[in-house]
Motif scaffolding. Structure first.
Motif, mmCIF file in Angstrom:
data_model
loop_
_atom_site.group_PDB
_atom_site.id
_atom_site.type_symbol
_atom_site.label_atom_id
_atom_site.label_comp_id
_atom_site.label_asym_id
_atom_site.label_seq_id
_atom_site.Cartn_x
_atom_site.Cartn_y
_atom_site.Cartn_z
ATOM 1 N N THR A 143 0.971 -1.167 -0.002
ATOM 2 C CA THR A 143 -0.045 0.063 0.024
ATOM 3 C C THR A 143 0.865 1.023 0.033
ATOM 4 O O THR A 143 1.551 1.583 1.059
ATOM 5 C CB THR A 143 -0.812 0.104 1.182
ATOM 6 O OG1 THR A 143 -1.520 -1.066 1.302
ATOM 7 C CG2 THR A 143 -1.526 1.095 1.103
ATOM 8 N N LYS A 212 -1.878 7.866 10.793
ATOM 9 C CA LYS A 212 -1.232 6.663 11.455
ATOM 10 C C LYS A 212 -1.247 6.688 12.805
ATOM 11 O O LYS A 212 -1.487 7.648 13.702
ATOM 12 C CB LYS A 212 0.365 6.561 11.159
ATOM 13 C CG LYS A 212 1.102 7.734 11.717
ATOM 14 C CD LYS A 212 2.974 7.674 11.503
ATOM 15 C CE LYS A 212 3.491 8.569 12.078
ATOM 16 N NZ LYS A 212 4.889 8.465 12.137
ATOM 17 N N LEU A 255 2.688 -9.437 3.919
ATOM 18 C CA LEU A 255 3.698 -8.529 4.105
ATOM 19 C C LEU A 255 5.233 -8.762 4.200
ATOM 20 O O LEU A 255 6.029 -8.552 3.444
ATOM 21 C CB LEU A 255 2.960 -7.407 5.283
ATOM 22 C CG LEU A 255 3.869 -6.471 5.455
ATOM 23 C CD1 LEU A 255 4.133 -5.495 4.266
ATOM 24 C CD2 LEU A 255 3.535 -5.519 6.712
ATOM 25 N N ILE A 277 1.489 2.446 10.210
ATOM 26 C CA ILE A 277 0.194 1.756 10.577
ATOM 27 C C ILE A 277 -0.833 2.667 10.738
ATOM 28 O O ILE A 277 -0.774 3.555 11.621
ATOM 29 C CB ILE A 277 0.327 0.716 11.759
ATOM 30 C CG1 ILE A 277 1.747 -0.145 11.621
ATOM 31 C CG2 ILE A 277 -0.703 0.116 12.115
ATOM 32 C CD1 ILE A 277 1.864 -0.720 12.884
ATOM 33 N N ASP A 278 -1.847 2.749 10.010
ATOM 34 C CA ASP A 278 -3.233 3.389 10.131
ATOM 35 C C ASP A 278 -4.155 2.944 11.172
ATOM 36 O O ASP A 278 -3.914 1.871 11.918
ATOM 37 C CB ASP A 278 -3.871 3.745 8.719
ATOM 38 C CG ASP A 278 -4.498 2.285 8.281
ATOM 39 O OD1 ASP A 278 -4.823 1.548 9.070
ATOM 40 O OD2 ASP A 278 -4.805 2.645 6.827
ATOM 41 N N GLU A 280 -6.890 1.545 11.048
ATOM 42 C CA GLU A 280 -7.401 -0.001 10.682
ATOM 43 C C GLU A 280 -6.509 -0.845 10.863
ATOM 44 O O GLU A 280 -6.846 -2.048 10.408
ATOM 45 C CB GLU A 280 -8.091 0.152 9.309
ATOM 46 C CG GLU A 280 -9.653 1.049 9.261
ATOM 47 C CD GLU A 280 -9.271 2.791 9.249
ATOM 48 O OE1 GLU A 280 -8.558 3.123 8.808
ATOM 49 O OE2 GLU A 280 -10.025 3.149 10.188
ATOM 50 N N GLU A 282 -3.897 -1.222 8.739
ATOM 51 C CA GLU A 282 -3.131 -1.360 7.414
ATOM 52 C C GLU A 282 -1.589 -0.807 7.436
ATOM 53 O O GLU A 282 -1.640 0.467 8.023
ATOM 54 C CB GLU A 282 -4.092 -0.725 6.293
ATOM 55 C CG GLU A 282 -3.429 -0.502 5.100
ATOM 56 C CD GLU A 282 -3.612 -2.284 4.288
ATOM 57 O OE1 GLU A 282 -2.737 -2.425 3.557
ATOM 58 O OE2 GLU A 282 -4.309 -3.085 4.733
ATOM 59 N N SER A 283 -0.760 -1.554 6.964
ATOM 60 C CA SER A 283 0.593 -1.085 6.815
ATOM 61 C C SER A 283 0.728 -0.238 5.288
ATOM 62 O O SER A 283 0.458 -0.630 4.528
ATOM 63 C CB SER A 283 1.542 -2.081 6.713
ATOM 64 O OG SER A 283 1.538 -2.782 8.274
ATOM 65 N N HIS A 284 1.317 0.994 5.478
ATOM 66 C CA HIS A 284 1.461 1.885 4.452
ATOM 67 C C HIS A 284 3.140 1.790 4.151
ATOM 68 O O HIS A 284 3.938 2.272 5.135
ATOM 69 C CB HIS A 284 1.101 3.266 4.669
ATOM 70 C CG HIS A 284 -0.574 3.152 4.553
ATOM 71 N ND1 HIS A 284 -1.446 3.734 3.535
ATOM 72 C CD2 HIS A 284 -1.442 2.920 5.860
ATOM 73 C CE1 HIS A 284 -2.732 3.689 4.037
ATOM 74 N NE2 HIS A 284 -2.444 3.022 5.243
#
Length: 318
Positions: A143, A212, A255, A277-278, A280, A282-284
């Motif tokens: 992402t 994040k 990941l 890390i957001d 939700e 999710e790792s960006h």
């Protein structure tokens, strides 16, 4: 490559992370030759021969206390080396001399037969280019935050207006001084009305800010993956290490597989990844540092990073 050959460590004099690995290699009775390319002509000499023996290359590198035969080097740990700048010479002579060292000494070190590189300097150089990093990350279905690399003022203002919360990052960290003061460039918020025509001079990297809750630093060493969650209230956690808290985490299999594939794409043996890390979970993707610092993480978490690097270097081989 014989298993008794030395590990060569190329780094600057003050490198505590390299010291940790060298201490571990010494404990294992693995021979180590350490030098800095900037010491050429003083405490470092190199000789390489081609076309006069069956091997592709023969010769040696020599320091005041160690000699390493080029054909016998099992691993090269390319840590934090510096190159001579020949500041005592006039500009044209300094540029000429610096080029000869980079292409002479550097060319020899880049061509070691049967050697394991951690990492190969040319692979490091390729992997440091952030536009290329972003493209590869997206190709591997990581992402990637919306990002613009541009020196077009109108494009930059339009991007910031479209994404509202945007940060600016440098495309490559570069030593920067004003007089005797060393300056550091952080990831910082940027607004459209802050930009002017100076943007057109060089490309800039603008990125939509991730909402994040924490950061991830993931250190991959060969086939081993070490992930640390970094909690703080900072946009750029490097600003204040005292404000950070750490926890060791396991990565989702997808990941972990993507990050190891990322290193394989560039032909790297190791690398340090930064992700956000957001809310939700999710790792960006943020970036890869192919030669990133990790020593402080071992101190903070007890992860066996020194041992992992020593294992990789001791094993040798291409």
């Amino acid at each position: 490559m014989t298993e008794t050959g030395p590990v060569v460590v190329a780094t600057e004099a003050d490198d505590q992370t390299a010291d940790m690995v060298i201490t571990e290699l010494n404990r294992r009775n693995v021979p180590v030759v350490r030098f800095n390319p900037a010491d050429i002509g003083a405490d470092l000499a190199v000789s390489a021969r081609f076309g006069t023996c069956p091997a592709p290359m023969a010769g040696q590198v020599r320091t005041p206390s160690r000699i390493a035969g080029l054909a016998g080097i099992r691993s090269l740990y390319w840590r934090r080396p510096t190159w001579p700048d020949f500041g005592h010479l006039d500009g044209p002579d300094a540029r000429f001399a610096a080029a000869q060292v980079r292409h002479g000494l550097g060319g020899v070190l880049y061509a070691l037969p049967g050697c394991r590189y951690v990492n190969h300097p040319l692979r490091n150089l390729e992997a440091e280019h952030k536009p290329l990093q972003l493209a590869v990350a997206q190709r591997l279905r990581l992402t990637v935050p919306p990002t613009l690399v541009s020196n077009d003022l109108d494009e930059a203002r339009a991007f910031i207006s479209a994404h509202r919360e945007v940060v600016h990052k440098v495309l490559r960290w570069t030593p920067y001084r004003q007089g005797d003061t060393g300056l550091t460039t952080w990831t910082e918020p940027v607004a459209a009305d802050e930009l002017d025509e100076s943007v057109t001079v060089v490309p800039h990297l603008f990125q939509a800010r991730v909402d994040k809750v924490a950061d991830l630093r993931v250190v991959v060493v060969g086939t081993r993956v070490f992930a640390v969650r970094i909690d703080s209230d900072l946009l750029d956690w490097r600003k204040d290490y005292g404000a950070l808290s750490y926890s060791v985490v396991d990565l989702p299999g997808r990941l972990e597989k993507a990050l190891t594939a990322y290193l394989e794409h560039f032909g790297l043996s190791s690398g340090s990844f930064d992700l956000a890390i957001d809310r939700e979970g999710e790792s960006h993707w943020l970036e890869l540092n192919p030669n990133g610092q990790w020593g402080w993480l071992e101190d903070a978490t007890g992860l066996p990073l020194t041992s992992a690097f020593a294992d990789l270097l001791e094993r040798g081989g291409p």
